[in-house]
Structure formats: C-alpha cells, structure tokens
Write an enzyme that holds these catalytic residues in place. Structure first.
Site, PDB file in Angstrom:
ATOM      1  CB  CYS A  37      22.457  45.843  35.686  1.00 45.88           C
ATOM      2  SG  CYS A  37      23.139  44.864  34.332  1.00 45.88           S
ATOM      3  CB  ILE A  38      22.701  50.352  33.139  1.00 49.92           C
ATOM      4  CG1 ILE A  38      22.318  51.164  34.376  1.00 49.92           C
ATOM      5  CG2 ILE A  38      22.757  51.228  31.904  1.00 49.92           C
ATOM      6  CD1 ILE A  38      21.004  51.876  34.316  1.00 49.92           C
TER       7      ILE A  38
END
Length: 141
Positions: free
Chosen positions: A10-11
């Site tokens: 994820c980011i």
C-alpha cells in the site's frame, strides 16, 4: 490444491499491506489452496524465493504501488487489484485468478494486454502539446 503467490503493498506500506496479506492467506486456507504472500512496504519486503514463484499456478498483485522486481513473475497468469479489494474480497480473488489461469483467459506477467498491444501496433497521431507557463514548467512545450 493449487499454489498462488501474492504481492501486497500500500502507499504507506504499513497496515493495509499486512491486512491484505492476512486476508489472502486466510482465503487460501478456506479454499484449500496454498497462498504465499510477499509484502512490500516501508518496513521493507520479504521477497519470495524464485523456486516458490516458479512453482505457483497463479499470481495476485494486491498493490497500490508498482511491484518491485515484477519480472520475477514473468509468464505467470495474474490479476492485479488494489489493496482494499484484497482485504474485502480475498476469497473471490483467489477463485478468480485460479479460474482464469485454468481456462487460459488470465493475462500473463510480462505480456502486454490485448488493448495495450493493439494500441502499440496502431500508429498514433501526435498528441497536442500544451505550452504556457505550467506546460513549460513540467516539460511540455
């Protein structure tokens, strides 16, 4: 029993990366398949061994970022979704990737999608270039 390898990222590379990994592993157990996950994030990554990748029937990329060293998976049938989808629909993703791998409809890592291949083969018209202050600042003239 099928074997699916996954990559999650994820980011921020913290919570959702690991939540998606857990969801995919649990989905594999529920369906009776072996699911092995590589997490990639700000806390580092745990790269899968190449022999594990090579022995897999399919790949799930549950990522919000580019997969690091994606070429390791070349030739494997795969699907790619965002991390949130893996957290919510892991069972369906495992079923979907195995079904599309079995019936030959899955895209393969390292091979362009039919739409991209068609686009690449069609001569494209020059795109309109934007000038002005912001165009100049961002490399467009």
């Amino acid at each position: 029993m099928a074997k699916v390898v996954c990559v999650t990222s994820c980011i921020t590379g913290i919570a959702h990366t690991y939540m998606a990994a857990e969801a995919l592993e649990q989905a594999g157990k529920k369906l009776g398949h072996e699911v092995i996950v590589e997490t990639q994030g700000s806390a580092g990554s745990n790269p899968l061994k190449q022999d594990v990748i090579d022995s897999a029937d399919a790949v799930i990329f549950a990522v919000d970022l580019e997969v690091k060293d994606r070429q390791r998976f070349n030739g494997k049938p795969y699907i790619q979704v965002g991390v949130a989808k893996a957290m919510k629909s892991a069972v369906e993703l495992v079923e979907q990737v195995l079904q599309s791998a079995a019936d030959g409809t899955a895209a393969k890592v390292g091979e362009g999608s039919p739409a991209k291949e068609a686009e690449a083969k069609t001569p494209s018209e020059p795109k309109e270039k934007k000038g002005g202050l912001f165009g100049g600042l961002f490399g467009k003239k």
